[in-house]
Design a protein around this motif. Structure first.
Motif, PDB file in Angstrom:
ATOM      1  N   ALA A 262      15.101  10.120  42.873  1.00 45.29           N
ATOM      2  CA  ALA A 262      14.230   9.604  43.923  1.00 45.29           C
ATOM      3  C   ALA A 262      13.967  10.661  44.986  1.00 45.29           C
ATOM      4  O   ALA A 262      12.830  10.824  45.464  1.00 45.29           O
ATOM      5  N   GLN A 263      14.991  11.397  45.345  1.00 47.97           N
ATOM      6  CA  GLN A 263      14.839  12.452  46.349  1.00 47.97           C
ATOM      7  C   GLN A 263      13.891  13.540  45.853  1.00 47.97           C
ATOM      8  O   GLN A 263      13.047  14.043  46.612  1.00 47.97           O
ATOM      9  N   ASP A 264      13.996  13.907  44.593  1.00 49.09           N
ATOM     10  CA  ASP A 264      13.101  14.920  44.027  1.00 49.09           C
ATOM     11  C   ASP A 264      11.649  14.454  44.087  1.00 49.09           C
ATOM     12  O   ASP A 264      10.737  15.234  44.371  1.00 49.09           O
ATOM     13  N   CYS A 265      11.420  13.174  43.798  1.00 47.56           N
ATOM     14  CA  CYS A 265      10.055  12.630  43.852  1.00 47.56           C
ATOM     15  C   CYS A 265       9.476  12.745  45.247  1.00 47.56           C
ATOM     16  O   CYS A 265       8.328  13.163  45.438  1.00 47.56           O
ATOM     17  N   VAL A 266      10.272  12.364  46.246  1.00 49.15           N
ATOM     18  CA  VAL A 266       9.790  12.400  47.634  1.00 49.15           C
ATOM     19  C   VAL A 266       9.479  13.831  48.051  1.00 49.15           C
ATOM     20  O   VAL A 266       8.455  14.101  48.690  1.00 49.15           O
ATOM     21  N   GLU A 267      10.341  14.767  47.692  1.00 48.71           N
ATOM     22  CA  GLU A 267      10.134  16.158  48.090  1.00 48.71           C
ATOM     23  C   GLU A 267       8.884  16.758  47.461  1.00 48.71           C
ATOM     24  O   GLU A 267       8.252  17.639  48.040  1.00 48.71           O
ATOM     25  N   HIS A 268       8.490  16.272  46.278  1.00 47.19           N
ATOM     26  CA  HIS A 268       7.331  16.833  45.578  1.00 47.19           C
ATOM     27  C   HIS A 268       6.099  15.938  45.647  1.00 47.19           C
ATOM     28  O   HIS A 268       5.084  16.229  45.016  1.00 47.19           O
ATOM     29  N   GLY A 269       6.186  14.856  46.418  1.00 50.82           N
ATOM     30  CA  GLY A 269       5.028  13.998  46.585  1.00 50.82           C
ATOM     31  C   GLY A 269       4.656  13.191  45.358  1.00 50.82           C
ATOM     32  O   GLY A 269       3.491  12.815  45.187  1.00 50.82           O
ATOM     33  N   ILE A 270       5.623  12.876  44.489  1.00 47.65           N
ATOM     34  CA  ILE A 270       5.364  12.085  43.291  1.00 47.65           C
ATOM     35  C   ILE A 270       5.500  10.601  43.631  1.00 47.65           C
ATOM     36  O   ILE A 270       6.489  10.197  44.242  1.00 47.65           O
ATOM     37  N   PRO A 271       4.530   9.762  43.257  1.00 47.64           N
ATOM     38  CA  PRO A 271       4.629   8.330  43.553  1.00 47.64           C
ATOM     39  C   PRO A 271       5.923   7.739  42.997  1.00 47.64           C
ATOM     40  O   PRO A 271       6.316   8.014  41.869  1.00 47.64           O
ATOM     41  N   LEU A 272       6.572   6.910  43.812  1.00 50.92           N
ATOM     42  CA  LEU A 272       7.875   6.355  43.464  1.00 50.92           C
ATOM     43  C   LEU A 272       7.808   4.832  43.493  1.00 50.92           C
ATOM     44  O   LEU A 272       7.356   4.241  44.478  1.00 50.92           O
ATOM     45  N   LEU A 273       8.224   4.196  42.404  1.00 45.36           N
ATOM     46  CA  LEU A 273       8.280   2.736  42.317  1.00 45.36           C
ATOM     47  C   LEU A 273       9.744   2.316  42.273  1.00 45.36           C
ATOM     48  O   LEU A 273      10.498   2.745  41.398  1.00 45.36           O
ATOM     49  N   ILE A 274      10.149   1.477  43.236  1.00 41.39           N
ATOM     50  CA  ILE A 274      11.526   1.002  43.316  1.00 41.39           C
ATOM     51  C   ILE A 274      11.522  -0.512  43.119  1.00 41.39           C
ATOM     52  O   ILE A 274      10.944  -1.248  43.923  1.00 41.39           O
ATOM     53  N   GLU A 275      12.161  -0.972  42.063  1.00 42.70           N
ATOM     54  CA  GLU A 275      12.249  -2.396  41.780  1.00 42.70           C
ATOM     55  C   GLU A 275      13.699  -2.851  41.893  1.00 42.70           C
ATOM     56  O   GLU A 275      14.627  -2.051  41.735  1.00 42.70           O
ATOM     57  N   GLY A 276      13.896  -4.113  42.136  1.00 48.28           N
ATOM     58  CA  GLY A 276      15.252  -4.644  42.237  1.00 48.28           C
ATOM     59  C   GLY A 276      15.258  -5.979  42.934  1.00 48.28           C
ATOM     60  O   GLY A 276      14.352  -6.303  43.714  1.00 48.28           O
TER      61      GLY A 276
ATOM     62  N   ASP B  25      -3.879  -0.155  35.390  1.00 51.09           N
ATOM     63  CA  ASP B  25      -4.141   1.238  35.740  1.00 51.09           C
ATOM     64  C   ASP B  25      -3.484   1.618  37.067  1.00 51.09           C
ATOM     65  O   ASP B  25      -3.020   2.748  37.250  1.00 51.09           O
ATOM     66  N   LEU B  26      -3.404   0.667  37.992  1.00 52.71           N
ATOM     67  CA  LEU B  26      -2.738   0.938  39.265  1.00 52.71           C
ATOM     68  C   LEU B  26      -1.229   1.035  39.071  1.00 52.71           C
ATOM     69  O   LEU B  26      -0.570   1.899  39.662  1.00 52.71           O
ATOM     70  N   TYR B  27      -0.680   0.172  38.239  1.00 55.07           N
ATOM     71  CA  TYR B  27       0.759   0.198  37.982  1.00 55.07           C
ATOM     72  C   TYR B  27       1.205   1.564  37.449  1.00 55.07           C
ATOM     73  O   TYR B  27       2.182   2.137  37.939  1.00 55.07           O
ATOM     74  N   TYR B  28       0.500   2.082  36.477  1.00 57.48           N
ATOM     75  CA  TYR B  28       0.913   3.358  35.884  1.00 57.48           C
ATOM     76  C   TYR B  28       0.720   4.522  36.854  1.00 57.48           C
ATOM     77  O   TYR B  28       1.439   5.521  36.776  1.00 57.48           O
ATOM     78  N   ARG B  29      -0.233   4.383  37.783  1.00 56.91           N
ATOM     79  CA  ARG B  29      -0.440   5.450  38.755  1.00 56.91           C
ATOM     80  C   ARG B  29       0.631   5.422  39.846  1.00 56.91           C
ATOM     81  O   ARG B  29       1.022   6.468  40.361  1.00 56.91           O
ATOM     82  N   LEU B  30       1.091   4.233  40.209  1.00 55.03           N
ATOM     83  CA  LEU B  30       2.108   4.120  41.252  1.00 55.03           C
ATOM     84  C   LEU B  30       3.498   4.469  40.749  1.00 55.03           C
ATOM     85  O   LEU B  30       4.382   4.810  41.534  1.00 55.03           O
ATOM     86  N   SER B  31       3.722   4.355  39.453  1.00 55.91           N
ATOM     87  CA  SER B  31       5.060   4.571  38.899  1.00 55.91           C
ATOM     88  C   SER B  31       5.205   5.972  38.333  1.00 55.91           C
ATOM     89  O   SER B  31       5.482   6.144  37.141  1.00 55.91           O
ATOM     90  N   GLY B  32       4.999   6.993  39.206  1.00 52.98           N
ATOM     91  CA  GLY B  32       5.300   8.357  38.788  1.00 52.98           C
ATOM     92  C   GLY B  32       6.755   8.445  38.356  1.00 52.98           C
ATOM     93  O   GLY B  32       7.114   9.114  37.394  1.00 52.98           O
ATOM     94  N   LEU B  33       7.603   7.740  39.106  1.00 55.35           N
ATOM     95  CA  LEU B  33       8.989   7.528  38.705  1.00 55.35           C
ATOM     96  C   LEU B  33       9.314   6.074  39.007  1.00 55.35           C
ATOM     97  O   LEU B  33       9.087   5.597  40.121  1.00 55.35           O
ATOM     98  N   ARG B  34       9.838   5.362  38.025  1.00 53.50           N
ATOM     99  CA  ARG B  34      10.186   3.959  38.193  1.00 53.50           C
ATOM    100  C   ARG B  34      11.696   3.832  38.185  1.00 53.50           C
ATOM    101  O   ARG B  34      12.372   4.223  37.235  1.00 53.50           O
TER     102      ARG B  34
END
Length: 602
Positions: A328-342, A459-468
């Motif tokens: 998750a930290q790597d995603c934030v540092e590189h601007g990759i969309p992050l999806l957090i579920e729980g 299409d929005l789901y797959y774009r938002l989940s750079g990392l799920r």
């Protein structure tokens, strides 16, 4: 005509300007060559002086010029006298539709125009085509924002001119873009000029703007305010900048600056004169920022918020969380969309707070609270435009930005279209920003289920989940008692002893409310326990029996209206209790009650 100053009357300002042009300056609206020009020899020293005042040639203005050209606009920079010293047009930098270097935009010469209004009103201003005094200028729209130095003095104006298409979105984009540049410039100058002082950041909780960062206040060793950025006085509830500069910090905010934690990012919340809550924190030092000497910690203690949990704290009792947090930290540092579920209470908000605690300016949008109203549509469009601008301007000399879409499974259709449009822009710009902007999405239930149900765009789901990422519930963590011990120590402010029986009870309990329930349980146990010790009796754990909503008959379609009605009736129309039973927010249940026409019986 539009302006960005809340409560101000743009029409009155325009009318006053026109009256001055006609009665005082005796200008003719039909003038064939209304704009005077200075010679290049007269412009050069003005340009040099402005560059010296702003501390050199900033990349921010190069990015602005590129954006202006791409949008078909013209970027103008004038000095404090309204003399155009720098121009970047659509095709050539020497002339744009008759506007050229050396043009004089003083109201006495050029009549009512964006630059003169920004200088006269000392604030951001947009002049539409029909509001220009000269007929020759009426095909154009001009948005302008004053440039200010560290002492809050106006040193120039930056503006965007474009053909007036009658589209309010053009003005919105221009004002936000220019405002971001002007704010970033003043922040840079402020940190440079007051590097020997302590710089305190000031903001109101619940940020609703992405581009505009916190206001800054420079304070000397005696606690005297040296200066502040342009809107700091307004946030503090004062009428003018002069009411803040030169005052004692404690007199204004009711708290001794020495009580602010020296750790960068530590937030202290105060109230001023029974007004709104204000957040104060010491800005991370960029050079040598001196502490306040001789100030006692026991003076004027305000309400202090605890630091956001570090990523290490989130992994206590769950080694499997370590790799998850690192990704998750790597995603934030590189601007990759992050999806957090729980599930509810599993720590989604805590994880986001930890990820962004290093210095992001973040806006959180509760998708469950959005409705198809004009104000919600306008606000969401404003945020997505600001996000696009943040990505394009990059992170140089500015804090990175983050937009959090909370409760994404309840995002209305219009919002899904708007967010998809933002992602399309970012993709077209080939990842512009490189970490300057990160998009984070959260959901209590897997968004894939909403996609399968047809309520969320695939299409929005797959774009938002750079990392799920899926956060595990507390019952699935390896060592929940270790997490409880660490959390109890944090809540108490000292070491707390959990008895073996208490640890065993924590490990055996199902924790339907997850981390949030654990925190509440420990808080109550600390009140009951003695001498820093928590026993099984103090925990008072008992598996709750929540009233489950009526399940649909086998093969029947999901009846959301009946489920909500049953939950409300079971909770005796206590909306908060019904929302907890359903695992949704109060705003969500209110919105769905409106959709289905459900109202409390009289």
């Amino acid at each position: 005509m539009r302006d960005t100053h809340p409560g101000a009357s743009a029409p009155d300002a325009i009318r006053s300007s026109w009256q001055r042009c006609e009665r005082t300056y005796k200008l003719s609206r039909d003038a064939g060559r209304p704009i005077l020009r200075l010679q290049s020899s007269e412009v050069a020293p003005r340009l040099d002086a402005l560059i010296d005042q702003i501390g050199g040639r900033h990349g921010i203005f190069q990015n602005l010029a590129r954006l202006a050209r791409e949008a078909g606009h013209c970027l103008l920079m004038t000095d404090k006298d309204g003399i155009l010293v720098r121009l970047n047009g659509h095709k050539a930098d020497s002339d744009w539709n008759g506007i050229a270097i050396g043009s004089v935009w003083d109201e006495r010469v050029a009549g009512t125009n964006g630059v003169s209004m920004a200088l006269a009103e000392k604030r951001a201003f947009t002049v539409d085509g029909k509001d220009h005094f000269y007929n020759k200028l009426q095909p154009f729209s001009c948005s302008a924002v004053p440039l200010r130095n560290a002492l809050n003095e106006i040193i120039g104006v930056v503006s965007l001119s474009s053909m007036d298409r009658g589209n309010p979105a053009d003005g919105l984009f221009a004002r936000q873009l220019l405002g971001a540049a002007a704010s970033r410039l003043q922040t840079t100058l402020f940190e440079r000029d007051f590097k020997e002082a302590t710089i305190v950041s000031l903001a109101m909780p619940g940020r609703r703007e992405l581009i505009k960062g916190a206001e800054l206040i420079a304070v000397d060793d005696s606690g005297r305010v040296l200066s502040a950025t342009s809107a700091a006085h307004s946030v503090a509830g004062l009428v003018s900048h002069e009411e803040l500069a030169g005052c004692q910090f404690e007199d204004v905010f009711g708290t001794d600056p020495g009580s602010l934690d020296r750790a960068p990012g530590r937030v202290t919340s105060v109230r001023r004169d029974n007004g709104p809550l204000l957040d104060l924190w010491v800005r991370a030092p960029i050079g040598t920022q001196k502490p306040f000497p001789g100030l006692r910690r026991d003076q004027a203690k305000p309400i202090a918020r605890r630091l956001p949990p570090s990523l290490k704290d989130l992994c206590i009792g769950a080694p499997s969380m370590t790799a998850l947090c690192q990704r998750a930290q790597d995603c934030v540092e590189h601007g990759i969309p992050l999806l957090i579920e729980g599930e509810t209470g599993t720590g989604k908000s805590a994880l986001i707070a930890a990820l962004l605690s290093a210095g992001h300016d973040a806006v959180t949008i509760d998708c469950a609270a959005l409705s198809d109203r004009d104000e919600d549509r306008t606000y969401l469009r404003s945020i997505t435009e600001q996000a696009r601008i943040s990505a394009r301007l990059g992170a140089q000399d500015a804090r990175p930005k983050a937009v959090v879409f909370d409760n994404a499974t309840e995002m209305p259709a219009f919002a899904q279209v708007e967010v998809k449009r933002l992602l399309d822009h970012l993709e077209e710009e080939d990842g512009a920003g490189h970490g300057a902007l990160v998009l984070i999405t959260t959901a209590r239930a897997p968004i894939r289920e909403a996609v399968a149900a047809g309520t969320f765009r695939d299409d929005l789901y797959y774009r938002l989940s750079g990392l799920r990422l899926t956060l595990p519930p507390l019952r699935a963590r390896e060592h929940p008692a270790k997490l409880a011990s660490g959390l109890a120590n944090t809540l108490a402010g000292h070491d707390v002893d959990l008895t073996d029986a208490a640890s065993a009870a924590i490990a055996a309990y199902d924790w339907p409310g997850n981390l949030r329930e654990l925190q509440n349980t420990l808080r109550q146990a600390l009140l009951q326990g003695q001498d820093g010790r928590i026993s099984e009796l103090d925990l008072a754990l008992a598996q709750p029996s929540f009233a489950a909503p009526r399940a649909p008959k086998p093969g029947a379609a999901f009846d959301e209206e009946t489920m909500i009605l049953d939950a409300l009736q079971s909770a005796r129309w206590n909306v908060s209790k019904a929302a907890r039973h359903l695992g949704i927010g109060r705003a969500t249940i209110h919105r769905k009650m409106n959709i289905y026409g459900i109202s409390r019986p009289s």
